[in-house]
Motif scaffolding. Structure first.
Motif, short mmCIF file in Angstrom:
data_model
loop_
_atom_site.label_atom_id
_atom_site.label_comp_id
_atom_site.label_asym_id
_atom_site.label_seq_id
_atom_site.Cartn_x
_atom_site.Cartn_y
_atom_site.Cartn_z
N LYS A 6 -3.64 -1.25 47.39
CA LYS A 6 -4.66 -0.22 47.27
C LYS A 6 -5.46 -0.46 45.99
O LYS A 6 -4.89 -0.70 44.93
CB LYS A 6 -4.04 1.17 47.25
CG LYS A 6 -5.07 2.26 47.16
CD LYS A 6 -4.47 3.63 47.21
CE LYS A 6 -5.61 4.64 47.10
NZ LYS A 6 -5.19 5.99 47.22
N GLN A 7 -6.78 -0.40 46.11
CA GLN A 7 -7.66 -0.59 44.97
C GLN A 7 -7.82 0.75 44.24
O GLN A 7 -8.10 1.77 44.86
CB GLN A 7 -9.03 -1.10 45.44
CG GLN A 7 -8.96 -2.40 46.23
CD GLN A 7 -8.47 -3.54 45.37
OE1 GLN A 7 -9.09 -3.90 44.38
NE2 GLN A 7 -7.34 -4.12 45.75
N ILE A 8 -7.65 0.71 42.94
CA ILE A 8 -7.73 1.92 42.13
C ILE A 8 -8.76 1.70 41.03
O ILE A 8 -8.74 0.68 40.35
CB ILE A 8 -6.35 2.26 41.51
CG1 ILE A 8 -5.33 2.50 42.62
CG2 ILE A 8 -6.46 3.46 40.58
CD1 ILE A 8 -3.91 2.61 42.16
N GLY A 9 -9.66 2.66 40.88
CA GLY A 9 -10.68 2.57 39.84
C GLY A 9 -10.17 3.04 38.49
O GLY A 9 -9.13 3.68 38.39
N GLY A 10 -10.94 2.75 37.47
CA GLY A 10 -10.57 3.16 36.12
C GLY A 10 -11.60 4.05 35.47
O GLY A 10 -11.67 4.15 34.25
N GLY A 11 -12.43 4.70 36.29
CA GLY A 11 -13.49 5.54 35.75
C GLY A 11 -13.00 6.65 34.85
O GLY A 11 -13.52 6.85 33.75
N ARG A 12 -12.00 7.36 35.31
CA ARG A 12 -11.48 8.48 34.51
C ARG A 12 -10.90 7.98 33.18
O ARG A 12 -11.06 8.61 32.14
CB ARG A 12 -10.45 9.27 35.30
CG ARG A 12 -11.07 10.15 36.37
CD ARG A 12 -10.01 10.97 37.11
NE ARG A 12 -10.60 11.86 38.08
CZ ARG A 12 -10.89 11.53 39.35
NH1 ARG A 12 -10.62 10.32 39.80
NH2 ARG A 12 -11.42 12.42 40.17
N ARG A 13 -10.24 6.83 33.25
CA ARG A 13 -9.62 6.27 32.05
C ARG A 13 -10.69 5.79 31.05
O ARG A 13 -10.55 5.99 29.85
CB ARG A 13 -8.70 5.12 32.43
CG ARG A 13 -8.00 4.44 31.28
CD ARG A 13 -7.02 3.35 31.72
NE ARG A 13 -7.35 2.63 32.93
CZ ARG A 13 -8.24 1.63 33.02
NH1 ARG A 13 -8.90 1.23 31.96
NH2 ARG A 13 -8.46 1.01 34.16
N THR A 14 -11.76 5.17 31.54
CA THR A 14 -12.72 4.55 30.63
C THR A 14 -13.86 5.47 30.21
O THR A 14 -14.32 5.38 29.07
CB THR A 14 -13.32 3.27 31.25
OG1 THR A 14 -13.95 3.59 32.49
CG2 THR A 14 -12.25 2.22 31.46
N ILE A 15 -14.34 6.34 31.11
CA ILE A 15 -15.49 7.19 30.76
C ILE A 15 -15.28 8.66 31.07
O ILE A 15 -16.18 9.47 30.89
CB ILE A 15 -16.79 6.71 31.46
CG1 ILE A 15 -16.63 6.78 32.99
CG2 ILE A 15 -17.18 5.33 30.97
CD1 ILE A 15 -17.91 6.60 33.77
N GLY A 16 -14.08 9.01 31.54
CA GLY A 16 -13.81 10.38 31.97
C GLY A 16 -14.04 11.43 30.90
O GLY A 16 -14.50 12.54 31.20
N ASP A 17 -13.76 11.11 29.66
CA ASP A 17 -13.96 12.08 28.59
C ASP A 17 -15.44 12.29 28.27
O ASP A 17 -15.83 13.35 27.80
CB ASP A 17 -13.23 11.62 27.31
CG ASP A 17 -13.71 10.27 26.80
OD1 ASP A 17 -14.17 9.44 27.61
OD2 ASP A 17 -13.62 10.05 25.58
N PHE A 18 -16.27 11.30 28.56
CA PHE A 18 -17.69 11.35 28.24
C PHE A 18 -18.55 11.77 29.42
O PHE A 18 -19.50 12.51 29.28
CB PHE A 18 -18.14 9.97 27.72
CG PHE A 18 -19.52 9.95 27.16
CD1 PHE A 18 -19.81 10.57 25.96
CD2 PHE A 18 -20.54 9.30 27.84
CE1 PHE A 18 -21.09 10.55 25.43
CE2 PHE A 18 -21.82 9.27 27.33
CZ PHE A 18 -22.10 9.90 26.12
N SER A 19 -18.21 11.27 30.61
CA SER A 19 -18.97 11.56 31.82
C SER A 19 -18.01 11.81 32.98
O SER A 19 -17.81 10.95 33.84
CB SER A 19 -19.91 10.40 32.15
OG SER A 19 -20.66 10.69 33.31
#
Length: 108
Positions: A6-19
């Motif tokens: 399963k492919q998992i993104g890292g958006g929350r980890r990398t930019i979640g605090d900002f956007s």
């Protein structure tokens, strides 16, 4: 098609605090839904994504997706060959930028 990781993104980890909204859309729609659809293998999606990033000259995202492509079974030789091929389809300057990024990423 065989079972794939399963492919998992890292958006929350990398930019979640900002956007948080962009992070949510990236993780929940792009990765959780689109990347995990059965129509294409993750390996093929990775090659397509790398090609589009090269053609668009997007060196900032290319490093992440080169690493993801290797995780998804694309070999270093195949990535270098794709970049070489794209020099004549997408442009030599785009390919030179991409090969520079690839050299840094793949050496790590």
């Amino acid at each position: 098609m065989t079972e794939q990781q399963k492919q998992i993104g890292g958006g929350r980890r990398t930019i979640g605090d900002f956007s948080p909204k962009l992070a949510e859309l990236t993780d929940d729609i792009l990765f959780d839904d689109v990347w995990n659809r059965a129509g294409l293998a993750a390996r093929d999606r990775s090659l397509i994504t790398v090609a589009v990033l090269i053609a668009g000259g997007d060196a900032d995202q290319l490093g992440f997706h080169l690493r993801r492509a290797k995780e998804n079974g694309v070999t270093e030789t195949e990535l270098i060959e794709a970049i070489t091929h794209l020099a004549f389809s997408a442009g030599r300057l785009e390919a030179m930028t991409a090969i520079t990024v690839a050299k840094q990423v793949l050496a790590a």
